[in-house]
Each structure stands twice: as C-alpha cells, then as structure tokens.
Design a protein around this motif. Structure first.
Motif, mmCIF file in Angstrom:
data_model
loop_
_atom_site.group_PDB
_atom_site.id
_atom_site.type_symbol
_atom_site.label_atom_id
_atom_site.label_comp_id
_atom_site.label_asym_id
_atom_site.label_seq_id
_atom_site.Cartn_x
_atom_site.Cartn_y
_atom_site.Cartn_z
ATOM 1 N N LEU A 246 -36.097 37.840 -71.146
ATOM 2 C CA LEU A 246 -36.725 38.780 -70.108
ATOM 3 C C LEU A 246 -36.145 38.196 -68.848
ATOM 4 O O LEU A 246 -36.299 37.007 -68.386
ATOM 5 N N LEU A 247 -35.268 38.971 -68.090
ATOM 6 C CA LEU A 247 -34.460 38.627 -67.118
ATOM 7 C C LEU A 247 -34.780 39.480 -65.822
ATOM 8 O O LEU A 247 -34.787 40.623 -65.681
ATOM 9 N N ILE A 248 -35.203 38.714 -64.769
ATOM 10 C CA ILE A 248 -35.199 39.266 -63.407
ATOM 11 C C ILE A 248 -34.023 38.803 -62.511
ATOM 12 O O ILE A 248 -34.084 37.653 -62.229
ATOM 13 N N ASP A 249 -33.295 39.874 -62.082
ATOM 14 C CA ASP A 249 -32.210 39.222 -61.008
ATOM 15 C C ASP A 249 -32.176 40.335 -60.012
ATOM 16 O O ASP A 249 -32.563 41.348 -59.878
ATOM 17 N N GLY A 250 -31.495 39.853 -58.848
ATOM 18 C CA GLY A 250 -31.131 40.612 -57.725
ATOM 19 C C GLY A 250 -30.156 39.725 -56.733
ATOM 20 O O GLY A 250 -29.875 38.974 -56.930
ATOM 21 N N TYR A 251 -30.088 40.720 -55.676
ATOM 22 C CA TYR A 251 -28.966 40.133 -54.570
ATOM 23 C C TYR A 251 -29.306 40.890 -53.229
ATOM 24 O O TYR A 251 -29.888 41.822 -53.311
ATOM 25 N N TYR A 252 -28.974 40.235 -52.193
ATOM 26 C CA TYR A 252 -29.170 40.756 -50.827
ATOM 27 C C TYR A 252 -27.676 40.512 -50.098
ATOM 28 O O TYR A 252 -27.413 39.253 -49.989
ATOM 29 N N PHE A 253 -27.176 41.416 -49.501
ATOM 30 C CA PHE A 253 -25.804 41.479 -48.817
ATOM 31 C C PHE A 253 -26.148 40.973 -47.526
ATOM 32 O O PHE A 253 -26.815 41.822 -46.488
ATOM 33 N N LEU A 254 -25.661 39.854 -47.296
ATOM 34 C CA LEU A 254 -25.447 39.239 -45.887
ATOM 35 C C LEU A 254 -24.563 39.946 -44.873
ATOM 36 O O LEU A 254 -24.936 39.939 -43.765
ATOM 37 N N SER A 255 -23.510 40.264 -45.583
ATOM 38 C CA SER A 255 -22.547 40.685 -45.123
ATOM 39 C C SER A 255 -21.683 41.725 -45.840
ATOM 40 O O SER A 255 -21.872 41.808 -47.187
ATOM 41 N N PRO A 256 -20.881 42.500 -45.827
ATOM 42 C CA PRO A 256 -20.115 43.356 -46.790
ATOM 43 C C PRO A 256 -19.488 42.516 -47.534
ATOM 44 O O PRO A 256 -19.259 42.927 -48.878
ATOM 45 N N GLN A 257 -19.086 41.328 -47.420
ATOM 46 C CA GLN A 257 -18.304 40.250 -48.248
ATOM 47 C C GLN A 257 -19.310 39.024 -48.942
ATOM 48 O O GLN A 257 -19.228 38.801 -50.077
ATOM 49 N N LEU A 258 -20.337 38.969 -48.396
ATOM 50 C CA LEU A 258 -21.447 37.763 -48.627
ATOM 51 C C LEU A 258 -22.637 38.027 -49.050
ATOM 52 O O LEU A 258 -23.301 38.806 -48.512
#
Length: 462
Positions: free
Chosen positions: A411-423
């Motif tokens: 069971l995998l939970i993942d995510g991300y948040y863009f701090l800038s268009p590149q980072l």
C-alpha cells in the motif's frame, strides 16, 4: 495492514464522493498531434525503513541523489518513451546485534516503443539495461559460526561486501489499444475554468473547441527555443491569440486575464495525465551477470581469522508475458489507473546444472488526486505472486527439486507540492506485507506491515 487498507478505502471513498464526472468535457476525448518532449530532473531524498519478521528486525535511515532523463514522443505510427536514470545513495541501519553501513550506485536505461501497423494495433520493442554497484560494511557483536576444528564459537566479526551486477532485457511483442497523454487537455481546462471563474470568458466552450485549444497548446510546446523568456512569451501569446481570434475573450484584456494565463501555464502541466488502454504479449529474453566479493574478519578473544571469497554468476533465459494497462481520467481532479501482468519463463544459471523456472503474476490499482495545479496525492495498492522451481544436483545423488514461492502486498501513499515551476517537495510512505516459502518448512513472513518512507526535493532542469 488492515488499518492501512481502511485508510486507503476512506481515501478512495471520500474523493470519489466529492468529485463526480464533470459535465461538458472529458479529458479522454483528446487525441494528440505529433509531438516530442524532454525532461531532466535532479532529486535529493531521505528515506527510512522499519520492520520486524519472524527472524529479525531492522531500523534504517538513508539518503540519496539522482538524475532522471525522460523523453516522450507521439505520432500516429509510433509512441515511445525513454527513461535514463543515474543515482547514488548511502545509509545506515541497526538491528538487534549488528550495525550496517552501505552505499550504492545505479545506472538504468529503458526505451519502450510501440510501432503501430494498424489503428490501435502495434508491435512492442522495449530494450532495457540496468547496472548496479553495492558496497556494505557490517559489524556484528555476537556472530555464531563453526571453526575449522569443529567447535562452535560466538565472537564479533566485520564483513565488507562489493557487488557489481547488470541486467540486459528485451521485450518483443504485439498488442492492441492505445493510451494518449491528455496533460495538455487538463491544462486547457484549468485555463478555461479559471477564466470563467473570473468572469473573463464570454461562453462555455464545447468539446471540439476545447480540443482545438488543446491542440494549439500541444503544438506550441513542441517548438524548440534557445531562450526561455522568448519561449514563454510565444507560448502565452499563442493561447491568447487563439482565445481572442475565436471571440472567447475580449480583445482588450486586463492584467487579471494575463495573470490567469501565466499562472495556469506555469503550473497547469506539471502532472502527467493519460487516457486509454492496451493489452500486449510476447517474449522477453534476458541476461544477468553478477560479480560478488566478500572479506570477513573475525576478531575475538579466542579466535582471529580473515576470509576472502569471490562469486561470479550469470543467467540467461526468456519468458512469455502478457500485460494489461488501463488509464481513465474520472474528471479534472481524479485519475484511475489499473495494471496487471503475468509472465512465465525458463532460465539457465551458471551455478546450476539444470534449468530454472519462474512464474509471476501481479496487479495494481492507483487513484490519483489533483486538487489544484500545485498539489498531487495518490493511493495505490498492489499484489504480486511468484513461484520458482529449480533442481539441485549433488555428486552421486539424484537431482533434488527446490521450490520457492512468495507473495507481496503493498500500500503506497505518495504526493508532492510545487514550490516553484521547477522545484517540488515530494514524499511517500509504503506499507507492505511479504511472505517467503523456501520449502522444507522454512517460511519467513512479516509479523506486521513493514513501513518505509521517503522525503526529498526534485528540481526540473528542463
């Protein structure tokens, strides 16, 4: 594991209830023109792993860096994806009686290509190369071993391992179906929805009009530029010209209008969305090589010795495979993904006189949630089964059958948040249950779900 599955079920139910299928436009209706794109990402991460089985337990922390190169191309006659990956990481772990320090490097290259000879019918040619180097140093306080004179001794010891391995494989098959990248359609919808929300859009576009806008977005992204500023101005001007020429917006627009275009252009295509399905099958030959070196030192009050060993092994063989993949954007915010596969093959190892048989079945489902242009989170569950069969020969005796079976639930939970268009800041947490049966009553399985996590930063160079 039951608790983890409950959390996953709540996640699926809540987002499914909150977001039904959007009216007016479906992302899956978009068909791409010819295009080719490249990405180069640099990542840094830290990770942890904590588990306890019937025989041991382990707590570990690791960190690493990586460079990922990705190329995608699309045309009526061919769809191709190329991945290149170079990574290095180091870490340490502690068990009940031992400490481990390790470092590793990996180089990976894969090109998946579908060559269409008829509508939605294709030939697959997918070569793949992986090279791995692993180094480890282990210190154990209470090591149990037998000495040359037959006595049993428990003493501290130190162990250093170096392992270089490589795998070369090739998938040759035939398939039916097609999966389209609909990320540009999602970006077009983000732009239109925000313009409508700000009362800057004169009308609600129909399906054909949205696809026409999306095609302009895809085409302008396919152009090559040497100056990023000129590229950005040209891209936003293309979208603006299309909207004005078709009288979807006023000719004289405010700063708010261009702020909407700029924001949704910079962040609206950060995620890859796909639609469609395919089934494919064929044969996959494979060659594997390993060079393993070990140096062990026993340092105790009653016994001292240093041992060196080297094991060179290789295998070759081929497997028949069938893969199925299904991608469906439920709406602008939700993506449903399903994968399944089965393979069965015959292999020959350098260290065995007889053949080695391996059969594997796997399936996975993932629900991706995209609440806005900066944030992504997903939950996925996967299950795999594997059965291995080989024969072991001893001089003067009949061959002995050796069976091995395993199953893994993840069971995998993942995510991300863009701090800038590149980072972007990314993270993931994995819960898994494993079962291993070597035959003869020797079984090893997790007492509770093994847990691992990873947190890091990824920077897109282009």
């Amino acid at each position: 594991m039951r608790k983890a599955l409950t959390i996953f079920g709540i996640f699926i139910s809540s987002v499914s209830i909150c977001f039904g299928q959007e009216l007016g436009y479906k992302l899956g209706s978009y068909i791409n023109p010819d295009f080719k794109r490249k990405e180069l990402d640099f990542s840094f991460n830290s990770a942890g792993n904590f588990y306890k089985t019937d025989y041991d337990k382990n707590n570990s922390l690791n960190g690493g860096v990586g460079v990922n190169y990705f190329v995608i191309s699309n045309s009526v006659k061919e769809q191709a994806r190329t991945w290149g990956y170079l990574s290095g990481d180091a870490g340490s772990s502690s068990g009940e009686y031992s400490n481990l320090r390790r470092a590793s490097t990996r180089l990976s290259f894969t090109r998946e290509a579908f060559r269409f000879f008829k509508i939605n019918k294709f030939i697959e040619i997918t070569p793949s190369v992986n090279v791995d180097y692993n180094y480890s140093k282990q210190e154990e306080d209470n090591h149990y071993y037998g000495s040359y004179d037959g006595t049993d001794i428990v003493e501290p010891y130190y162990d250093k391992d170096n392992n270089l391995s490589s795998t070369i494989s090739l998938k040759l098959g035939i398939g039916k179906g097609r999966i389209e990248d609909v990320g540009d359609a999602r970006q077009a919808m983000f732009i239109l929805q925000e313009l409508q929300k700000k009362h800057l859009l004169k009308k609600t576009l129909n399906n054909d009009e949205v696809n026409a806008l999306t095609e302009q977005i895809t085409l302008v992204k396919n152009q090559r530029y040497y100056d990023y500023r000129i590229q950005l101005m040209d891209e936003i001007s293309t979208v603006d010209s299309f909207l004005v020429a078709n009288d979807f917006v006023d000719k004289a627009n405010s700063a708010l209008y261009f702020n909407v275009l700029y924001d949704k252009w910079m962040y609206g295509d950060r995620d890859r969305r796909e639609a469609g399905s395919y089934i494919k099958g064929g044969i996959a030959p494979e060659y594997w090589f390993s060079d393993y070196r070990e140096r062990t030192s026993f340092v105790g009050s009653t016994y001292m010795e240093t041992r060196r060993s080297r094991d060179i092994n290789s295998s070759y063989g081929a497997a028949l495979y069938v893969d199925y993949r299904y991608e469906k954007p439920l709406n602008l915010a939700l993506q449903s993904s399903f994968n399944a596969g089965v393979s069965s093959g015959l292999y020959k190892y350098r260290s065995f006189d007889d053949n080695f048989y391996k059969t594997r079945i796997n399936a996975s489902y993932k629900l991706g949630y995209y609440p806005n242009t900066r944030t992504y989170v997903s939950g996925s569950i996967s299950q795999s089964f594997e059965w291995n069969k080989s024969y072991y020969r001893e001089s003067g005796f009949e061959p002995k059958e050796n069976n091995f079976s395993m199953r893994d639930t993840n069971l995998l939970i993942d995510g991300y948040y863009f701090l800038s268009p590149q980072l972007r800041l990314f993270g993931q947490c994995n819960f898994s249950l494993s079962y291993r049966n070597w035959g003869g009553g020797y079984v090893n399985q997790d007492k509770y779900p093994a847990t691992s996590f990873q947190i890091g930063l990824k920077y897109a160079i282009f």
